[in-house]
Design an enzyme around this catalytic site. Structure first.
Site, PDB file in Angstrom:
ATOM      1  N   GLU A   1      18.032 -17.512  -6.996  1.00  0.00           N
ATOM      2  CA  GLU A   1      17.658 -16.151  -7.360  1.00  0.00           C
ATOM      3  C   GLU A   1      17.120 -16.104  -8.796  1.00  0.00           C
ATOM      4  O   GLU A   1      16.125 -15.438  -9.080  1.00  0.00           O
ATOM      5  CB  GLU A   1      18.854 -15.204  -7.172  1.00  0.00           C
ATOM      6  CG  GLU A   1      18.664 -13.779  -7.643  1.00  0.00           C
ATOM      7  CD  GLU A   1      17.470 -13.051  -7.014  1.00  0.00           C
ATOM      8  OE1 GLU A   1      16.863 -13.564  -6.073  1.00  0.00           O
ATOM      9  OE2 GLU A   1      17.138 -11.975  -7.530  1.00  0.00           O
TER      10      GLU A   1
ATOM     11  N   LYS B   1       6.294  -4.097  -3.816  1.00  0.00           N
ATOM     12  CA  LYS B   1       7.734  -3.925  -3.631  1.00  0.00           C
ATOM     13  C   LYS B   1       8.149  -4.044  -2.176  1.00  0.00           C
ATOM     14  O   LYS B   1       9.131  -4.684  -1.846  1.00  0.00           O
ATOM     15  CB  LYS B   1       8.128  -2.547  -4.170  1.00  0.00           C
ATOM     16  CG  LYS B   1       9.599  -2.210  -4.047  1.00  0.00           C
ATOM     17  CD  LYS B   1      10.380  -2.916  -5.110  1.00  0.00           C
ATOM     18  CE  LYS B   1      11.872  -2.689  -5.022  1.00  0.00           C
ATOM     19  NZ  LYS B   1      12.596  -3.780  -5.704  1.00  0.00           N
TER      20      LYS B   1
ATOM     21  N   ARG C   1       4.141  -0.248  -4.559  1.00  0.00           N
ATOM     22  CA  ARG C   1       3.851  -0.776  -3.219  1.00  0.00           C
ATOM     23  C   ARG C   1       2.552  -1.573  -3.172  1.00  0.00           C
ATOM     24  O   ARG C   1       2.225  -2.182  -2.154  1.00  0.00           O
ATOM     25  CB  ARG C   1       3.746   0.380  -2.224  1.00  0.00           C
ATOM     26  CG  ARG C   1       4.989   1.215  -2.116  1.00  0.00           C
ATOM     27  CD  ARG C   1       4.792   2.350  -1.152  1.00  0.00           C
ATOM     28  NE  ARG C   1       4.599   1.855   0.193  1.00  0.00           N
ATOM     29  CZ  ARG C   1       5.575   1.539   1.032  1.00  0.00           C
ATOM     30  NH1 ARG C   1       6.824   1.680   0.648  1.00  0.00           N
ATOM     31  NH2 ARG C   1       5.314   1.096   2.228  1.00  0.00           N
TER      32      ARG C   1
ATOM     33  N   HIS D   1      17.318 -37.373  -6.669  1.00  0.00           N
ATOM     34  CA  HIS D   1      16.571 -37.841  -5.497  1.00  0.00           C
ATOM     35  C   HIS D   1      15.082 -37.529  -5.617  1.00  0.00           C
ATOM     36  O   HIS D   1      14.383 -37.454  -4.614  1.00  0.00           O
ATOM     37  CB  HIS D   1      17.159 -37.228  -4.220  1.00  0.00           C
ATOM     38  CG  HIS D   1      18.585 -37.635  -4.028  1.00  0.00           C
ATOM     39  ND1 HIS D   1      18.944 -38.927  -3.693  1.00  0.00           N
ATOM     40  CD2 HIS D   1      19.740 -36.962  -4.176  1.00  0.00           C
ATOM     41  CE1 HIS D   1      20.272 -38.997  -3.623  1.00  0.00           C
ATOM     42  NE2 HIS D   1      20.776 -37.820  -3.930  1.00  0.00           N
TER      43      HIS D   1
ATOM     44  N   GLU E   1       8.504 -14.804 -10.613  1.00  0.00           N
ATOM     45  CA  GLU E   1       7.742 -13.641 -10.152  1.00  0.00           C
ATOM     46  C   GLU E   1       7.323 -12.705 -11.272  1.00  0.00           C
ATOM     47  O   GLU E   1       6.293 -12.053 -11.163  1.00  0.00           O
ATOM     48  CB  GLU E   1       8.466 -12.884  -9.036  1.00  0.00           C
ATOM     49  CG  GLU E   1       9.653 -12.072  -9.463  1.00  0.00           C
ATOM     50  CD  GLU E   1      10.288 -11.294  -8.307  1.00  0.00           C
ATOM     51  OE1 GLU E   1       9.566 -10.735  -7.489  1.00  0.00           O
ATOM     52  OE2 GLU E   1      11.529 -11.253  -8.254  1.00  0.00           O
TER      53      GLU E   1
ATOM     54  N   CYS F   1       0.834  -1.200   0.000  1.00  0.00           N
ATOM     55  CA  CYS F   1       0.000   0.000   0.000  1.00  0.00           C
ATOM     56  C   CYS F   1       0.873   1.256   0.000  1.00  0.00           C
ATOM     57  O   CYS F   1       1.857   1.331   0.731  1.00  0.00           O
ATOM     58  CB  CYS F   1      -0.947   0.087   1.190  1.00  0.00           C
ATOM     59  SG  CYS F   1      -2.054  -1.302   1.325  1.00  0.00           S
TER      60      CYS F   1
ATOM     61  N   LYS G   1      13.365 -14.869  -9.927  1.00  0.00           N
ATOM     62  CA  LYS G   1      13.132 -13.797 -10.904  1.00  0.00           C
ATOM     63  C   LYS G   1      12.166 -14.270 -11.980  1.00  0.00           C
ATOM     64  O   LYS G   1      11.228 -13.579 -12.331  1.00  0.00           O
ATOM     65  CB  LYS G   1      14.429 -13.394 -11.595  1.00  0.00           C
ATOM     66  CG  LYS G   1      15.380 -12.415 -11.004  1.00  0.00           C
ATOM     67  CD  LYS G   1      14.932 -11.080 -10.573  1.00  0.00           C
ATOM     68  CE  LYS G   1      14.235 -11.133  -9.250  1.00  0.00           C
ATOM     69  NZ  LYS G   1      14.947 -10.640  -8.111  1.00  0.00           N
TER      70      LYS G   1
ATOM     71  N   TRP H   1      -2.561  -2.874  -1.703  1.00  0.00           N
ATOM     72  CA  TRP H   1      -2.166  -4.275  -1.854  1.00  0.00           C
ATOM     73  C   TRP H   1      -3.002  -5.018  -0.824  1.00  0.00           C
ATOM     74  O   TRP H   1      -2.815  -4.854   0.378  1.00  0.00           O
ATOM     75  CB  TRP H   1      -0.680  -4.444  -1.565  1.00  0.00           C
ATOM     76  CG  TRP H   1      -0.174  -5.830  -1.780  1.00  0.00           C
ATOM     77  CD1 TRP H   1       0.164  -6.404  -2.977  1.00  0.00           C
ATOM     78  CD2 TRP H   1       0.087  -6.826  -0.781  1.00  0.00           C
ATOM     79  NE1 TRP H   1       0.598  -7.688  -2.776  1.00  0.00           N
ATOM     80  CE2 TRP H   1       0.552  -7.971  -1.437  1.00  0.00           C
ATOM     81  CE3 TRP H   1      -0.050  -6.862   0.608  1.00  0.00           C
ATOM     82  CZ2 TRP H   1       0.903  -9.137  -0.762  1.00  0.00           C
ATOM     83  CZ3 TRP H   1       0.296  -8.023   1.277  1.00  0.00           C
ATOM     84  CH2 TRP H   1       0.766  -9.145   0.596  1.00  0.00           C
TER      85      TRP H   1
ATOM     86  N   ASN I   1      -1.803   1.971   5.696  1.00  0.00           N
ATOM     87  CA  ASN I   1      -0.901   0.911   5.227  1.00  0.00           C
ATOM     88  C   ASN I   1      -0.499   0.128   6.476  1.00  0.00           C
ATOM     89  O   ASN I   1       0.012   0.711   7.423  1.00  0.00           O
ATOM     90  CB  ASN I   1       0.317   1.575   4.574  1.00  0.00           C
ATOM     91  CG  ASN I   1       1.480   0.624   4.328  1.00  0.00           C
ATOM     92  OD1 ASN I   1       2.615   1.064   4.236  1.00  0.00           O
ATOM     93  ND2 ASN I   1       1.229  -0.655   4.218  1.00  0.00           N
ATOM     94  N   GLY I   2      -0.764  -1.183   6.474  1.00  0.00           N
ATOM     95  CA  GLY I   2      -0.441  -1.996   7.655  1.00  0.00           C
ATOM     96  C   GLY I   2      -1.597  -2.918   7.963  1.00  0.00           C
ATOM     97  O   GLY I   2      -2.476  -3.150   7.108  1.00  0.00           O
TER      98      GLY I   2
HETATM   99  C1  F6R Z   1      12.116 -10.252  -5.384  1.00  0.00           C
HETATM  100  C2  F6R Z   1      12.117  -9.245  -4.351  1.00  0.00           C
HETATM  101  C3  F6R Z   1      11.673  -9.634  -2.997  1.00  0.00           C
HETATM  102  C4  F6R Z   1      12.450  -8.836  -1.917  1.00  0.00           C
HETATM  103  C5  F6R Z   1      11.883  -9.148  -0.531  1.00  0.00           C
HETATM  104  C6  F6R Z   1      12.644  -8.448   0.560  1.00  0.00           C
HETATM  105  O1  F6R Z   1      12.601  -9.758  -6.585  1.00  0.00           O
HETATM  106  O2  F6R Z   1      12.444  -8.110  -4.576  1.00  0.00           O
HETATM  107  O3  F6R Z   1      11.808 -11.001  -2.790  1.00  0.00           O
HETATM  108  O4  F6R Z   1      13.796  -9.175  -1.995  1.00  0.00           O
HETATM  109  O5  F6R Z   1      10.537  -8.770  -0.473  1.00  0.00           O
HETATM  110  O6  F6R Z   1      12.589  -7.068   0.411  1.00  0.00           O
HETATM  111  P1  F6R Z   1      13.620  -6.114   1.124  1.00  0.00           P
HETATM  112  O7  F6R Z   1      14.969  -6.403   0.555  1.00  0.00           O
HETATM  113  O8  F6R Z   1      13.136  -4.744   0.833  1.00  0.00           O
HETATM  114  O9  F6R Z   1      13.576  -6.450   2.586  1.00  0.00           O
END
Ligand code: F6R
Length: 607
Positions: free
Chosen positions: A480, A602, A27, A503, A487, A2, A484, A74, A100-101
């Site tokens: 990682e 984000k 957000r 396995h 997502e 949010c 990527k 969100w 937000n929360g």
């Molecule tokens: C994936 C991504 C998320 C963040 C995670 C932690 O591309 O960006 O998995 O890495 O939400 O976020 P931060 O680093 O802001 O604590």
């Protein structure tokens, strides 16, 4: 999680709110809304979907008013729909709230408010805030909000506005970020700095437990009813850093910014004679000798950076390292103490679980080092020791340049500890810092080959399942890479330690299914060749990421991408770049919304 925005001044608020929300959409983006106050008349407009849907709905009927609030959501409590979108109002429609929360005791409050005659319209936790304000209002909005805060538990950044007490916005925070922007004859409130930058660089960062009254010409902040003097924080980076600058997506721009981000993160942290100078770490030699263990705690991509950190620390320092997902760590009563260094990694510095993990580590007496990208974030303010990743603002939901710079800081941190305690010979440190300084150029070289990677993306784009395999550091990068891809392209991707496939997972390997094999660790080459053969024997399509000069791995696979030769410990910085680009192009080819993938946000400021 949010985005919230508030404006009070002399200008028409609507365009400012919409512009601010567009900077905060990362957000959350499942619904959006605004409320404007004009001549004591409140108007609320909201719509499910992206901000553009709200704008379409409003069309030419732009609401008037020189003060207002806006929200991009969100969903946590209540599905995304018009009714659950913010701002929320009370029974009379005279008080509006954006939040937000999560209000954790909202059910009990809702039941109580119903017995007091309040009628609820939405399924959200937030709506109780508006009814509580209505319940407590006796002519002074700030006094009412104070009372509301005594009643609620959970996390919040909120802004309240009312036609019954116009001329001021009341905002408060606990465990969700909130920034006040200071203008001339106007003031702003936002979840994050990019929403303010077009208007001002002078900001006040609200702390947990603070409540602020924001009027056109004045801002006052209080804690427990006592006024507090706040420092004005001048934002250094400029608005251009938060724009796309001709790139189609923020993610692509941010991938391209990685050479600069690495350079900025290394800058002034390597001395002229090639030693490490991480002055902000401030760990004395005897404190280092006391350490028996390192724990890295983070979420998502930052957690994957921590996994790389584990290999690096264990190799260079021979110190045992545990890496934990913050949401697990915080609830398992971890074994911590003065002899355990806790490294907290968070791009935003606001991730709820990571914050809780950091506070727990501090409570248990462990020294804490935070790695974060956001100056002024909660993590940066509370950790005590902070090492910044100078990646600049990362707007795309999928993290790229923040991850790369987290790796760089982890290398510097390991080298600094090794150097301070005399665990690594100086000559080795110098060789490694020289290799670190070469990485920006190598990364730029890989990005120049993005058309080759685009071609690989066209080969995997129609698959619904893919696999990433690697050993050692390559496994950490495989995780990682798979995150990527899933997502942003919604292709199911699983990462495995290459030796684990047989396995169970090997059963899923069928003809032409894409397997991305990372083989950059020379001491594990032969083991990787066997694992690659295992999937090739089942007719998988294999794309291998290999070191320049490795003429063997390529013989077994369908496609090869070479990364420049470097110290094997640094290959994650290079091998992840083709994986980021692969995901990016697969996402574009599948018509996905690259920067705003479905269901995500984000900054995850709720549990
Ligand atoms: C994936 C991504 C998320 C963040 C995670 C932690 O591309 O960006 O998995 O890495 O939400 O976020 P931060 O680093 O802001 O604590």
């Amino acid at each position: 999680m949010c985005g919230i925005i508030g404006y009070i001044g002399e200008k028409q608020a609507y365009p400012i709110l919409i512009d601010g929300l567009s900077k905060l959409e990362y957000r959350g983006y499942d619904s959006a809304g605004v409320a404007l106050l004009d001549e004591d008349q409140l108007e609320i407009m909201k719509s499910v979907g992206r901000l553009s849907k709200l704008e379409e709905k409003i069309g030419e009927q732009v609401p008037f008013g020189t003060m207002g609030i806006g929200h991009t959501r969100w969903a946590t409590h209540g599905r995304p729909c018009d009714m659950n979108a913010h701002p929320h109002s009370d029974c009379t429609g005279e008080y509006v709230v954006i939040h937000n929360g999560i209000i954790e005791n909202y059910q009990a409050l809702r039941e109580w408010l119903k017995t007091e005659g309040h009628l609820f319209r939405s399924e959200t936790d937030t709506e109780v805030l508006a009814h509580l304000v209505e319940q407590y209002f006796r002519g002074d909005l700030k006094a009412a909000v104070r009372q509301v805060l005594e009643k609620v538990s959970g996390s919040y950044a909120m802004v309240v506005m009312s036609e019954r007490d116009p001329g001021r916005l009341i905002c408060a925070r606990k465990d969700s970020p909130l920034v006040i922007g200071l203008g001339e004859g106007e003031n702003f409130i936002a979840s994050d700095i990019p929403a303010l930058l077009k208007y001002t660089r002078r900001t006040i960062i609200l702390e947990d437990g603070e409540l602020a009254e924001v009027s056109r010409d004045n801002v006052t902040v209080e804690r427990c009813g006592q006024l507090v003097t706040k420092e004005v924080f001048n934002v250094e980076w400029d608005v251009v850093a938060a724009e796309k600058e001709g790139f189609e997506h923020f993610m692509l721009k941010e991938i391209h910014e990685q050479p600069k981000a690495i350079r900025d993160t290394l800058r002034s942290r390597i001395t002229a004679d090639g030693l490490v100078n991480l002055a902000e770490l401030n760990l004395a030699e005897d404190e280092i000798w006391q350490l028996r263990k390192v724990v890295m705690v983070a979420c998502g991509t930052a957690y994957h950076a921590g996994l790389v950190g584990k290999y690096v620390f264990e190799k260079l320092l021979r110190l045992p390292v545990e890496v934990d997902v913050a949401s697990e760590f915080r609830y398992r009563n971890p074994l911590l103490g003065e002899d355990t260094l806790v490294v907290v990694i968070s791009q935003s510095g606001e991730t709820a679980d990571t914050l809780a993990a950091m506070r727990l580590a501090k409570e248990k007496g462990s020294p804490v080092v935070a790695i974060t990208n956001v100056v002024g974030s909660t993590v940066s303010r509370e950790a005590g020791r902070v090492i910044y990743t100078w990646a600049g603002p990362e707007i795309a939901v999928a993290s790229t340049k923040a991850y790369i710079t987290q790796l760089i800081v982890l290398y510097l941190l390991a080298l600094q500890i090794g150097q301070s305690a005399g665990l690594i010979p100086e000559a080795e440190i110098m060789a490694m810092t020289a290799a670190l300084k070469k990485l920006p150029m190598d990364v730029a070289g890989i990005i120049e080959k993005e058309d080759v990677i685009k071609e690989f993306a066209s080969r995997i784009k129609d698959w619904e399942d893919t696999f990433f395999i690697g050993r050692g550091l390559d496994y950490a990068v495989a995780l990682e890479g798979s995150l990527k891809l899933k997502e942003i392209s919604y292709i199911h991707a699983e990462a495995y330690p290459a030796g684990e496939l047989k396995h169970g997972t090997l059963a899923l390997i069928t003809e032409n299914i894409p397997v991305i094999a990372l083989a950059t660790q020379p001491d594990l080459y032969e083991k990787m060749w066997s694992n690659i053969k295992e999937v090739k024997a089942r007719d998988a399509y294999v794309l291998a990421i290999v070191n320049e000069g490795d003429n063997e791995t390529g013989k077994e696979v369908d496609d090869v991408f070479e990364i420049p030769a470097t110290n094997p410990i640094f290959t994650p910085v290079l091998s992840v770049i083709p994986l980021q680009l692969l995901s990016y192009y697969a996402s574009v080819m599948r018509g996905c919304d690259v920067d705003k993938p479905r269901n995500l946000a984000k900054s995850v400021t709720v549990e």
